[in-house]
Scaffold this motif. Structure first.
Motif, PDB file in Angstrom:
ATOM      1  N   GLU A 113       0.837  -1.211   0.000  1.00  0.00           N
ATOM      2  CA  GLU A 113       0.000   0.000   0.000  1.00  0.00           C
ATOM      3  C   GLU A 113       0.867   1.253   0.000  1.00  0.00           C
ATOM      4  N   GLN A 114       1.984   1.218   0.708  1.00  0.00           N
ATOM      5  CA  GLN A 114       2.910   2.344   0.695  1.00  0.00           C
ATOM      6  C   GLN A 114       3.454   2.584  -0.711  1.00  0.00           C
ATOM      7  N   LEU A 115       3.821   1.511  -1.384  1.00  0.00           N
ATOM      8  CA  LEU A 115       4.316   1.630  -2.757  1.00  0.00           C
ATOM      9  C   LEU A 115       3.254   2.226  -3.675  1.00  0.00           C
ATOM     10  N   ASP A 116       2.021   1.756  -3.545  1.00  0.00           N
ATOM     11  CA  ASP A 116       0.933   2.285  -4.369  1.00  0.00           C
ATOM     12  C   ASP A 116       0.751   3.781  -4.128  1.00  0.00           C
ATOM     13  N   ARG A 117       0.771   4.183  -2.855  1.00  0.00           N
ATOM     14  CA  ARG A 117       0.583   5.593  -2.519  1.00  0.00           C
ATOM     15  C   ARG A 117       1.747   6.440  -3.043  1.00  0.00           C
ATOM     16  N   ALA A 118       2.955   5.950  -2.887  1.00  0.00           N
ATOM     17  CA  ALA A 118       4.128   6.689  -3.351  1.00  0.00           C
ATOM     18  C   ALA A 118       4.094   6.864  -4.863  1.00  0.00           C
ATOM     19  N   HIS A 119       3.759   5.782  -5.576  1.00  0.00           N
ATOM     20  CA  HIS A 119       3.677   5.864  -7.038  1.00  0.00           C
ATOM     21  C   HIS A 119       2.583   6.843  -7.470  1.00  0.00           C
ATOM     22  N   PHE A 120       1.458   6.821  -6.763  1.00  0.00           N
ATOM     23  CA  PHE A 120       0.371   7.749  -7.078  1.00  0.00           C
ATOM     24  C   PHE A 120       0.844   9.199  -6.931  1.00  0.00           C
ATOM     25  N   CYS A 121       1.533   9.503  -5.819  1.00  0.00           N
ATOM     26  CA  CYS A 121       1.988  10.875  -5.561  1.00  0.00           C
ATOM     27  C   CYS A 121       3.035  11.311  -6.586  1.00  0.00           C
ATOM     28  N   ILE A 122       3.922  10.401  -6.952  1.00  0.00           N
ATOM     29  CA  ILE A 122       4.945  10.722  -7.950  1.00  0.00           C
ATOM     30  C   ILE A 122       4.293  11.028  -9.298  1.00  0.00           C
ATOM     31  N   GLU A 123       3.301  10.232  -9.673  1.00  0.00           N
ATOM     32  CA  GLU A 123       2.587  10.481 -10.921  1.00  0.00           C
ATOM     33  C   GLU A 123       1.771  11.766 -10.843  1.00  0.00           C
ATOM     34  N   ARG A 124       1.216  12.061  -9.647  1.00  0.00           N
ATOM     35  CA  ARG A 124       0.389  13.254  -9.501  1.00  0.00           C
ATOM     36  C   ARG A 124       1.179  14.535  -9.727  1.00  0.00           C
ATOM     37  N   VAL A 125       2.461  14.540  -9.398  1.00  0.00           N
ATOM     38  CA  VAL A 125       3.271  15.747  -9.598  1.00  0.00           C
ATOM     39  C   VAL A 125       3.950  15.752 -10.963  1.00  0.00           C
ATOM     40  N   GLY A 126       3.563  14.819 -11.806  1.00  0.00           N
ATOM     41  CA  GLY A 126       4.011  14.847 -13.193  1.00  0.00           C
ATOM     42  C   GLY A 126       5.373  14.248 -13.459  1.00  0.00           C
ATOM     43  N   LEU A 127       5.839  13.374 -12.576  1.00  0.00           N
ATOM     44  CA  LEU A 127       7.123  12.713 -12.790  1.00  0.00           C
ATOM     45  C   LEU A 127       6.898  11.307 -13.324  1.00  0.00           C
ATOM     46  N   THR A 128       7.575  10.977 -14.399  1.00  0.00           N
ATOM     47  CA  THR A 128       7.489   9.628 -14.947  1.00  0.00           C
ATOM     48  C   THR A 128       8.897   9.087 -15.170  1.00  0.00           C
ATOM     49  N   ASN A 129       9.050   7.807 -14.977  1.00  0.00           N
ATOM     50  CA  ASN A 129      10.332   7.124 -15.184  1.00  0.00           C
ATOM     51  C   ASN A 129      11.460   7.720 -14.342  1.00  0.00           C
ATOM     52  N   ALA A 130      11.107   8.203 -13.155  1.00  0.00           N
ATOM     53  CA  ALA A 130      12.130   8.812 -12.294  1.00  0.00           C
ATOM     54  C   ALA A 130      12.274   8.091 -10.966  1.00  0.00           C
ATOM     55  N   ASP A 131      11.530   7.019 -10.757  1.00  0.00           N
ATOM     56  CA  ASP A 131      11.516   6.334  -9.458  1.00  0.00           C
ATOM     57  C   ASP A 131      12.906   5.993  -8.937  1.00  0.00           C
ATOM     58  N   ASN A 132      13.772   5.508  -9.823  1.00  0.00           N
ATOM     59  CA  ASN A 132      15.064   4.987  -9.393  1.00  0.00           C
ATOM     60  C   ASN A 132      16.209   5.986  -9.547  1.00  0.00           C
ATOM     61  N   LYS A 133      15.884   7.211  -9.866  1.00  0.00           N
ATOM     62  CA  LYS A 133      16.911   8.244  -9.975  1.00  0.00           C
ATOM     63  C   LYS A 133      17.181   8.856  -8.598  1.00  0.00           C
TER      64      LYS A 133
END
Length: 261
Positions: A113-133
């Motif tokens: 659930e933490q991963l889902d929430r984190a991914h949602f927030c990252i996508e909400r601020v318009g970041l894509t393909n940046a998780d591992n940077k």
């Protein structure tokens, strides 16, 4: 809604804030503006609860911080999101790791659930393909977006932003302003932004509090700020050449309206 009632603050016998009254509205971008040394940062720290005013009180939806017990204060902390001036990302954590941090520390969600929430927030601020940077691998504007994603990870009721456009170019600053405004309206947060950026004032200043030498000299919004009778506010607003030109245009329009009567 957050209210300040007759807030005064001293340091080493020197008075910094003088009986400040202000209301910060839910679902709006509330801005605190003022020159360096005006007391706006001290005021914001009082609002957050990092500093305790000697006089007056701060209320969160009617709840006074000074009357809260330790458990109430801990709960309030979970309702507050913070966007720091320099983003304050962890250099040794990836984008995903930075956004996950508050979820690991303060939520009872499962790891999935933490991963889902984190991914949602990252996508909400318009970041894509940046998780591992890592922060050093992305631009200052992207770092600010990561910081915003982290600040909203716990779905806060109250969001505090300290100079969110510091160090950013004008185009990126506008994008960050628009993102903060969109998130505020979308989630119905009480957002308070400490800034000296007049472009932010005109772009998202729905509710503005002007602090001058520790006093609340004026309150209003982006539509009324140019009609203020406060000399200290006018000196602040029209300090730049651009806004001096705006002032001349406004004065000419006012003269034309007067002549037409």
């Amino acid at each position: 809604m957050i209210k300040a009632e007759n807030v005064s603050k001293w340091f080493d016998g020197q008075r910094i804030l003088y009986d400040i009254n202000a209301t910060f509205e839910t679902g709006k971008t509330n801005l605190i503006i003022g020159q360096s040394g005006s007391g706006k940062t001290v005021f914001m720290k009082c609002l957050i609860g990092l500093l305790q005013p000697e006089e007056g009180r701060i209320l969160y939806d009617g709840r006074a911080i000074r009357d809260m017990n330790n458990e109430d204060r801990r709960h309030l902390r979970t309702e507050i999101g913070m966007l720091f001036q320099g983003s304050a990302l962890f250099d040794n954590e990836t984008v995903l790791g930075n956004v996950m941090f508050p979820l690991k520390m303060f939520s009872s969600l499962s790891h999935a659930e933490q991963l889902d929430r984190a991914h949602f927030c990252i996508e909400r601020v318009g970041l894509t393909n940046a998780d591992n940077k890592y922060p050093s691998e992305i631009s200052g504007g992207m770092q600010k977006r990561v910081a915003i994603a982290r600040a909203i990870a716990l779905n806060p009721k109250y969001l505090f932003c300290d100079e969110p456009n510091s160090g950013l170019d004008p185009k990126t600053s506008i994008l960050i302003d628009e993102l903060l405004s969109d998130i505020t309206h979308e989630y119905g947060m009480t957002t308070i932004i400490n800034t000296h950026d007049m472009n932010s004032v005109l772009g998202i200043g729905e509710n503005i509090v002007f602090i001058n030498r520790g006093h609340c000299d004026w309150t209003g919004n982006d539509r009324t700020i140019f009609r203020s009778k406060s000399q200290s506010l006018n000196d602040f607003v029209f300090a730049s050449k651009l806004f001096q030109e705006v002032k001349l245009v406004l004065e000419r329009d006012a003269e034309a309206e007067e002549s037409a009567k």
